[in-house]
Design an enzyme around this catalytic site. Structure first.
Site, PDB file in Angstrom:
ATOM      1  N   ALA A  34      10.359  41.029  22.143  1.00  0.00           N
ATOM      2  CA  ALA A  34      11.795  40.924  22.416  1.00  0.00           C
ATOM      3  C   ALA A  34      12.041  39.820  23.430  1.00  0.00           C
ATOM      4  O   ALA A  34      11.190  39.570  24.303  1.00  0.00           O
ATOM      5  CB  ALA A  34      12.304  42.249  22.960  1.00  0.00           C
TER       6      ALA A  34
ATOM      7  N   GLY B 174       7.526  43.634  20.851  1.00  0.00           N
ATOM      8  CA  GLY B 174       8.319  43.728  19.620  1.00  0.00           C
ATOM      9  C   GLY B 174       7.707  42.944  18.470  1.00  0.00           C
ATOM     10  O   GLY B 174       7.952  43.253  17.301  1.00  0.00           O
TER      11      GLY B 174
ATOM     12  N   GLU C 228       5.390  45.281  16.920  1.00  0.00           N
ATOM     13  CA  GLU C 228       6.183  46.328  16.260  1.00  0.00           C
ATOM     14  C   GLU C 228       6.824  45.823  14.969  1.00  0.00           C
ATOM     15  O   GLU C 228       6.909  46.546  13.974  1.00  0.00           O
ATOM     16  CB  GLU C 228       7.261  46.836  17.233  1.00  0.00           C
ATOM     17  CG  GLU C 228       6.635  47.589  18.415  1.00  0.00           C
ATOM     18  CD  GLU C 228       7.631  47.872  19.529  1.00  0.00           C
ATOM     19  OE1 GLU C 228       8.316  46.930  19.977  1.00  0.00           O
ATOM     20  OE2 GLU C 228       7.725  49.035  19.957  1.00  0.00           O
TER      21      GLU C 228
ATOM     22  N   GLU D 213       4.662  46.218  27.207  1.00  0.00           N
ATOM     23  CA  GLU D 213       5.940  46.587  27.825  1.00  0.00           C
ATOM     24  C   GLU D 213       5.785  47.313  29.152  1.00  0.00           C
ATOM     25  O   GLU D 213       6.635  47.205  30.035  1.00  0.00           O
ATOM     26  CB  GLU D 213       6.770  47.456  26.862  1.00  0.00           C
ATOM     27  CG  GLU D 213       7.310  46.714  25.649  1.00  0.00           C
ATOM     28  CD  GLU D 213       6.368  46.703  24.449  1.00  0.00           C
ATOM     29  OE1 GLU D 213       5.164  46.968  24.639  1.00  0.00           O
ATOM     30  OE2 GLU D 213       6.833  46.432  23.335  1.00  0.00           O
TER      31      GLU D 213
HETATM   32  N1  CO8 Z   1      10.754  36.626  25.852  1.00  0.00           N
HETATM   33  C1  CO8 Z   1      11.260  35.470  26.346  1.00  0.00           C
HETATM   34  N2  CO8 Z   1      10.536  34.355  26.490  1.00  0.00           N
HETATM   35  C2  CO8 Z   1       9.230  34.398  26.133  1.00  0.00           C
HETATM   36  C3  CO8 Z   1       8.627  35.561  25.627  1.00  0.00           C
HETATM   37  C4  CO8 Z   1       9.453  36.711  25.492  1.00  0.00           C
HETATM   38  N3  CO8 Z   1       8.982  37.868  24.987  1.00  0.00           N
HETATM   39  N4  CO8 Z   1       7.330  35.298  25.368  1.00  0.00           N
HETATM   40  C5  CO8 Z   1       7.122  34.009  25.698  1.00  0.00           C
HETATM   41  N5  CO8 Z   1       8.277  33.452  26.164  1.00  0.00           N
HETATM   42  C6  CO8 Z   1       8.482  32.088  26.647  1.00  0.00           C
HETATM   43  C7  CO8 Z   1       7.938  31.898  28.040  1.00  0.00           C
HETATM   44  O1  CO8 Z   1       8.845  32.391  29.000  1.00  0.00           O
HETATM   45  C8  CO8 Z   1       7.781  30.396  28.084  1.00  0.00           C
HETATM   46  O2  CO8 Z   1       9.047  29.817  28.296  1.00  0.00           O
HETATM   47  P1  CO8 Z   1       9.232  28.673  29.453  1.00  0.00           P
HETATM   48  O3  CO8 Z   1       8.415  27.516  28.946  1.00  0.00           O
HETATM   49  O4  CO8 Z   1      10.700  28.431  29.471  1.00  0.00           O
HETATM   50  O5  CO8 Z   1       8.676  29.267  30.705  1.00  0.00           O
HETATM   51  C9  CO8 Z   1       7.358  30.041  26.655  1.00  0.00           C
HETATM   52  O6  CO8 Z   1       7.739  31.172  25.855  1.00  0.00           O
HETATM   53  C10 CO8 Z   1       5.867  29.852  26.496  1.00  0.00           C
HETATM   54  O7  CO8 Z   1       5.216  30.994  27.001  1.00  0.00           O
HETATM   55  P2  CO8 Z   1       4.076  30.934  28.149  1.00  0.00           P
HETATM   56  O8  CO8 Z   1       4.175  29.680  28.928  1.00  0.00           O
HETATM   57  O9  CO8 Z   1       4.121  32.223  28.874  1.00  0.00           O
HETATM   58  O10 CO8 Z   1       2.760  30.856  27.219  1.00  0.00           O
HETATM   59  P3  CO8 Z   1       1.309  31.347  27.627  1.00  0.00           P
HETATM   60  O11 CO8 Z   1       0.387  30.826  26.565  1.00  0.00           O
HETATM   61  O12 CO8 Z   1       0.987  31.013  29.029  1.00  0.00           O
HETATM   62  O13 CO8 Z   1       1.371  32.965  27.526  1.00  0.00           O
HETATM   63  C11 CO8 Z   1       2.005  35.056  26.527  1.00  0.00           C
HETATM   64  C12 CO8 Z   1       1.616  33.591  26.291  1.00  0.00           C
HETATM   65  C13 CO8 Z   1       0.815  35.834  27.104  1.00  0.00           C
HETATM   66  C14 CO8 Z   1       2.390  35.647  25.172  1.00  0.00           C
HETATM   67  C15 CO8 Z   1       3.177  35.132  27.528  1.00  0.00           C
HETATM   68  O14 CO8 Z   1       4.201  34.260  27.081  1.00  0.00           O
HETATM   69  C16 CO8 Z   1       3.782  36.501  27.682  1.00  0.00           C
HETATM   70  O15 CO8 Z   1       3.207  37.341  28.362  1.00  0.00           O
HETATM   71  N6  CO8 Z   1       4.962  36.733  27.082  1.00  0.00           N
HETATM   72  C17 CO8 Z   1       5.706  37.963  27.221  1.00  0.00           C
HETATM   73  C18 CO8 Z   1       5.105  39.027  26.358  1.00  0.00           C
HETATM   74  C19 CO8 Z   1       5.797  40.346  26.542  1.00  0.00           C
HETATM   75  O16 CO8 Z   1       5.796  40.946  27.602  1.00  0.00           O
HETATM   76  N7  CO8 Z   1       6.390  40.873  25.451  1.00  0.00           N
HETATM   77  C20 CO8 Z   1       7.076  42.156  25.435  1.00  0.00           C
HETATM   78  C21 CO8 Z   1       8.553  41.973  25.511  1.00  0.00           C
HETATM   79  S1  CO8 Z   1       9.438  43.511  25.571  1.00  0.00           S
HETATM   80  C22 CO8 Z   1       9.478  44.008  23.963  1.00  0.00           C
HETATM   81  O17 CO8 Z   1       9.034  43.328  23.071  1.00  0.00           O
HETATM   82  C23 CO8 Z   1      10.109  45.321  23.666  1.00  0.00           C
HETATM   83  C24 CO8 Z   1      10.456  45.441  22.197  1.00  0.00           C
HETATM   84  C25 CO8 Z   1      11.316  46.650  21.934  1.00  0.00           C
HETATM   85  C26 CO8 Z   1      12.524  46.347  21.113  1.00  0.00           C
HETATM   86  C27 CO8 Z   1      13.569  45.687  21.950  1.00  0.00           C
HETATM   87  C28 CO8 Z   1      14.787  45.253  21.196  1.00  0.00           C
HETATM   88  C29 CO8 Z   1      15.521  44.086  21.830  1.00  0.00           C
END
Ligand code: CO8
Length: 260
Positions: free
Chosen positions: A67, A111, A114, A134
């Protein structure tokens, strides 16, 4: 039709539609616009009589990072509850009647994992990584991570992944039954296309009923599931495709199905 967050492509001869999540700058974070567009694309392909199978994929680095955290971080409970954005468009993939293959390369987390779980088959590149991080954001999986994942890979591993946020690699995901097969990353799309072509070439009624019957195994006691399967099996003897399929077998020739 052009989308802002997706690419779509149709192979008319094969009856296969390909949907590519396309927000690479955010690792395909699933924002509301993308989920609305995905829902719209799935509606279109579900209604298109020429399509027999759909592939959902992302980019090389990420199927999806989950998400869009930037979009949801300031939500309040009443907003989240009344908007009910998760069931409004997130569940569309799970309600598809036609088979959907998730072709996963790179991250499929939160997500993203999921969403892949809502598809019928997950085909993974050797670079794929799955997880439910999460808990590290102060929430829990919200689109089936504690439910569908537990039914597929069991309680202990689901607990471990959800309680720690640890990611698992493709091999582990294959060993625990989350993915059907792991292929080299460069071969992922072609492997998904080949699989989709095969599925789309089968009689549509059989494909839809197989999907319905397998899915009901997760919802009903065994005796009811078996009964349901038997009724579907019997009902297919009313179709031309059953007559054609069995005649072709006996006559030692290829079957020509007409989805009738
Ligand atoms: N949301 C928003 N932005 C994201 C997300 C995300 N989930 N994942 C990556 N990005 C963005 C980063 O912020 C970054 O943007 P910027 O360059 O502006 O800083 C860009 O993508 C590239 O990412 P990274 O620089 O972080 O790339 P890395 O290779 O260093 O890391 C990771 C990759 C490990 C995947 C890392 O990006 C990460 O940890 N991302 C978040 C993962 C996460 O926590 N996901 C769970 C989200 S909550 C969820 O999914 C709940 C779902 C339930 C349904 C909800 C309905 C709405």
């Amino acid at each position: 039709m052009a989308y802002k967050t997706l690419l779509t492509e149709v192979d008319e001869d094969a009856g296969v539609a390909l949907i590519t999540l396309n927000r690479p700058e955010s690792l395909n974070a699933l924002c509301e616009e993308m989920m609305n567009e995905l829902s719209n694309a799935l509606d279109r392909f579900e209604a298109d009589e020429e399509i027999g199978c759909i592939i959902l994929t992302g980019g090389k680095k990420a199927f999806s990072g989950g998400a869009d955290i930037k979009e949801i971080q300031d939500k309040t409970f009443p907003e989240s509850y009344y908007e009910d954005f998760i069931s409004r468009n997130w569940e569309r993939a799970a309600r598809m009647r036609k088979p959907v293959i998730a072709a996963v390369s790179g991250y499929a987390i939160g997500g993203g994992c999921e969403l892949a779980l809502m598809c019928d088959i997950i085909l993974a590149a050797d670079t794929a990584r799955f997880g439910q991080p999460e808990v590290r954001l102060g929430v829990i999986p919200g689109a089936g991570g504690t439910q569908r994942l537990a039914r597929v890979i069991g309680k202990s591993k689901t607990m471990e992944l959800c309680l720690t946020g640890r990611m698992m690699e493709a091999k582990e995901a294959e060993m625990c039954g989350l993915v059907s097969r792991v292929v080299p990353a460069d071969d992922l799309l072609e492997a998904a296309r080949e699989l989709a072509r095969t599925i789309a070439s089968m009689p549509l009624a059989s494909a839809l009923m197989i999907k319905e019957a397998v899915n009901i195994a997760y919802e009903t006691p065994l005796s009811q599931g078996i009964q349901f399967e038997r009724r579907l099996f019997q009902s297919l003897f009313s179709t031309d495709d059953q007559k054609e399929g069995m005649a072709a077998y006996i006559e030692k020739r290829s079957a020509h199905f007409k989805d009738k």
